[in-house]
Design a protein around this motif. Structure first.
Motif, short mmCIF file in Angstrom:
data_model
loop_
_atom_site.label_atom_id
_atom_site.label_comp_id
_atom_site.label_asym_id
_atom_site.label_seq_id
_atom_site.Cartn_x
_atom_site.Cartn_y
_atom_site.Cartn_z
N LEU A 23 -28.64 28.59 35.01
CA LEU A 23 -28.06 29.85 34.54
C LEU A 23 -26.54 29.83 34.59
CD1 LEU A 23 -30.57 32.23 36.35
CD2 LEU A 23 -30.28 32.11 33.86
N ALA A 24 -25.99 29.38 35.71
CA ALA A 24 -24.53 29.36 35.87
C ALA A 24 -23.87 28.40 34.88
CB ALA A 24 -24.17 28.98 37.30
N LEU A 25 -24.46 27.22 34.70
CA LEU A 25 -23.87 26.24 33.78
C LEU A 25 -24.00 26.71 32.33
CD1 LEU A 25 -25.02 22.85 35.33
CD2 LEU A 25 -22.77 23.93 35.48
N SER A 26 -25.10 27.37 31.99
CA SER A 26 -25.26 27.90 30.64
C SER A 26 -24.23 28.98 30.35
CB SER A 26 -26.67 28.44 30.44
OG SER A 26 -26.83 28.97 29.14
N MET A 27 -23.97 29.84 31.32
CA MET A 27 -22.93 30.87 31.15
C MET A 27 -21.57 30.21 30.98
SD MET A 27 -21.92 34.01 33.73
CE MET A 27 -23.39 34.99 33.47
N VAL A 43 -18.07 25.84 39.40
CA VAL A 43 -19.27 26.62 39.07
C VAL A 43 -19.33 27.93 39.85
CG1 VAL A 43 -21.79 26.48 38.84
CG2 VAL A 43 -20.42 24.40 38.71
N ALA A 44 -18.65 28.02 40.99
CA ALA A 44 -18.76 29.19 41.86
C ALA A 44 -18.49 30.52 41.15
CB ALA A 44 -17.82 29.03 43.06
N PRO A 45 -17.46 30.63 40.29
CA PRO A 45 -17.26 31.92 39.62
C PRO A 45 -18.44 32.33 38.74
CG PRO A 45 -15.32 30.52 39.40
CD PRO A 45 -16.40 29.66 39.95
#
Length: 580
Positions: free
Chosen positions: A561-565, A146-148
């Motif tokens: 937000l990160a997971l949706s992206m 998930v970091a990127p």
């Protein structure tokens, strides 16, 4: 024969997204930028905080039409929250003594218009908690996966803070933080004695511009009202608005989605919805369906989407849909700080919320409860509101002030105004927000006897805090007491005890519910794979908090937000590979 009462839309979109909050807004942004034709359905009305029709920023309390009387908005007339825990015509039910309170937001951008904008990354341990304490389940992904995407969200939206190199509170790509205010300087000093780690907050307000479309924060302290300068993050302003500008987004407001439609092969073909203004029903068709309606609403949609093929609800061969519901724990305390009375007046508004906070600082192996919590701090000389209080009476009926001064309080006219000036800004507050354990016996299901005003079956909740969460709340109260005394403060009221679960708020009150359609590697024990894709229906995805395996002691929005992206990128890759 076609049902003449249902309006069918001839266009077949590439993607339908249900819900325009953090997850839905991000998916709309990513996919429309890539050229996909997207239809975004939102159960509430259109909203733009810079449109004069909606502006409540910089208004005085006396400009409220109710002049301080109760309001049907959850947080007051001027808060950008269209919705609440109770909405007329949209009931939900509870069973077996459950106290779960379900917040629904009915506006473009959803809850991102009125949230605290506390923007925290989950840490490496948060994705692998079962491996640490044996409780719940590990995520099928790691922090490194998930970091990127956290990095990309930081750069797209903006978050302020400082690099601290804390092992389970990863640093972001930070903008400069605002300076701490006087009460926060006192907290920083006090926590040097208590050992409670206290650092600059990590929040998504722009302390300097990052692009031409958004201004920077002017420190009015009213982010919950929506920002005319678009300086804070709201999905409506930062994600949906740019998506509309691409020309690839069709937005349908006031669309209460009833169910996800499927064909004879079990493939999702679109959704049916009720137009809340005309009370007519319509269908929208698409090649891919994404649910982002919130953990509760997405579970409700799947459970209501029954057919001969999906008799227990869509994507529910595991029987997990609706289960493992959990919300953040929450308990608070306030205090009167005599050293803050009768001080010089100056603008102390700042950003809309805290300038410092305390991430989890202890080792659970030495405690009697698992997981942890962070502490949010409030105080200062922001705009007073109706119900503004004084402080704490001492045993002689006097109010303690600086250097041992005491003062009578009360009266009216000049005496009352003098009291307000003397005590203004002398109260501080603390709120703990922690992680609950995800359990199968905390769930939501369809109530077989109750429907909403549009005839759609509603959710029924079953939820109970465990001893883990209650012990965590006790630790919060002990910590609050220690901090208050280290500041030289006087607690407001008695310390909450076991009879109130140590002040632990009812589940749902923190508005962080997650976990109802969780991801996992085992399709018999989860609903989604590691990309948010249904195990059962390959063109169905969920990008809200329902996909979470566990909550962490952080607010969920930055991870949504990160997971949706990440899911959006996966969809684009799969379409290109002709797998979708």
């Amino acid at each position: 024969m076609e049902d003449f009462q249902i309006k069918n839309q001839a266009t077949v979109f590439d993607v339908i997204i249900v819900g325009s909050g953090a997850g839905g807004g991000m998916a709309a942004y990513q996919l429309t930028k890539a050229g996909a034709k997207v239809c975004l359905l939102e159960a509430g009305g259109f909203y733009d905080p810079a449109d004069p029709k909606y502006i409540t920023q910089l208004k005085f309390p006396y400009e409220s039409p109710r002049r301080g009387a109760s309001t049907r908005r959850a947080f007051g007339d001027f808060d950008a929250a269209w919705g609440g825990w109770e909405i007329e015509g949209e009931p939900y039910t509870r069973k077996n003594g459950t106290e779960f309170d379900w917040f629904r937001s009915r506006m473009l951008g959803g809850r991102t218009n009125h949230w605290g904008r506390i923007s925290l990354r989950f840490g490496p341990k948060d994705f692998k908690r079962k491996s640490i304490d044996g409780l719940g389940e590990d995520w099928p992904i790691s922090y490194e996966d998930v970091a990127p995407y956290y990095d990309k969200v930081d750069q797209l939206i903006g978050v302020f803070g400082t690099k601290e190199n804390l092992p389970n509170d990863p640093d972001s790509i930070f903008l400069p933080p605002p300076k701490p205010r006087l009460h926060e300087l006192l907290l920083l000093e006090a926590n040097k004695k208590t050992g409670v780690t206290t650092i600059p907050s990590r929040m998504s307000m722009l302390t300097k511009p990052i692009n031409d479309e958004r201004g920077s924060c002017f420190y009015c302290g009213q982010c919950s009202r929506g920002c005319m300068a678009y300086a804070d993050f709201s999905s409506s302003s930062v994600l949906v608005k740019p998506a509309l500008k691409t020309g690839n987004l069709t937005l349908i407001n006031n669309a209460m989605v009833r169910e996800v439609l499927t064909d004879e092969n079990g493939i999702a073909t679109g959704v049916s919805y009720v137009n809340k203004l005309t009370l007519t029903e319509a269908t929208v068709n698409a090649k891919i369906v994404i649910l982002a309606a919130s953990a509760g609403e997405s579970a409700r949609l799947l459970l209501n989407s029954k057919s001969s093929r999906f008799q227990n609800g869509l994507a529910n061969s595991s029987g997990v849909v609706g289960k493992y519901l959990h919300d953040s724990t929450g308990a608070g305390r306030s205090a009167f700080v005599p050293s803050l009375v009768d001080r010089k007046r100056y603008n102390e508004d700042g950003v809309g919320g805290m300038h410092v906070y305390s991430p989890w600082w202890l080792d659970n192996a030495k405690l009697d409860f698992p997981r942890g919590y962070h502490i949010e701090y409030g105080g200062g000389m922001g705009m007073p509101s109706y119900g503004f209080g004084f402080g704490i009476e001492n045993q002689n009926g006097k109010y303690p002030g600086r250097n041992g001064i005491t003062k009578d309080a009360g009266g009216y006219g000049a005496s009352l105004k003098d009291d307000y000036r003397f005590f203004y800004g002398a109260n501080i507050g603390m709120a703990g927000r922690g992680e609950a354990i995800a359990r199968e016996d905390n769930y939501c299901e369809i109530d077989p006897k109750v429907v909403d005003k549009w005839g759609i079956p509603v959710l029924r909740f079953h939820y109970k805090w465990s001893d883990y969460e209650i012990k965590q709340a006790k630790h919060m109260q002990d910590t609050f007491e220690e901090i208050i005394h280290s500041m030289g403060g006087i607690p407001n009221g008695p310390k909450p005890g076991a009879d109130t679960n140590y002040g632990l708020l009812a589940p749902g009150r923190i508005i962080h519910e997650v976990g109802t359609v969780r991801m996992g590697s085992d399709k018999n024990r989860s609903v989604l794979n590691k990309y948010g894709q249904s195990h059962d229906v390959k063109n169905l995805f969920v990008v809200d908090g329902g996909a979470f395996v566990s909550q962490a002691d952080k607010n969920p929005t930055w991870t949504i937000l990160a997971l949706s992206m990440r899911t959006s990128d996966y969809i684009l890759e799969q379409v290109k590979a002709k797998n979708l």
